[in-house]
Design a protein around this motif. Sequence first.
Motif: not given
Length: 147
Positions: A35-44, A97-108, A122-129
């Motif tokens: 998510n960012t201010r103008g974007f939200y995506q939740k995939i379950t 994500r620090f300068y609005d170059g990508a949405a902030i992503a999180n995996l739970k 960063d959304h689109g740039f996850p850790p390799k693992e």
Amino acid sequence: MKLLSLLFLTLFLGKACSDPKKQDIEAAVIEYVANTRGFYQKITVQGQTVQISTDRTGKEKTVATKISDADWEEMVKSFKMIDLDSLIKLKAPTEKRFYDGAAIANLKIIYKDKVYETTAFDHGFPPKEIEKLLNKITSFAKQDNEN
């Protein structure tokens, strides 16, 4: 007869005890949020179904879609390769994500009543693992947009 029974018992117990560390994706709930201010995506992902939401309020009704067998097998392989305890320690490869170059992503991942969560990346740039698993999960949202 005793030898045959002993052999059967050994084989049976050997199969039951093989690799107890392997996690079963069927018992997990995987939640990816970007998510960012103008974007939200939740995939379950739960079981062999996926739900995609673009409504951050949670009022939107989501429809569970069945995951194809080929995609599911790929997810199972990727999930088994992840060390759940190390998710919190994963480092983000980029900082867009620090300068609005990508949405902030999180995996739970909720697995056996325990919650495993990554730090923000960063959304689109996850850790390799976790890259293979996340690429497959986010591909479901791309398929949903095409329909």
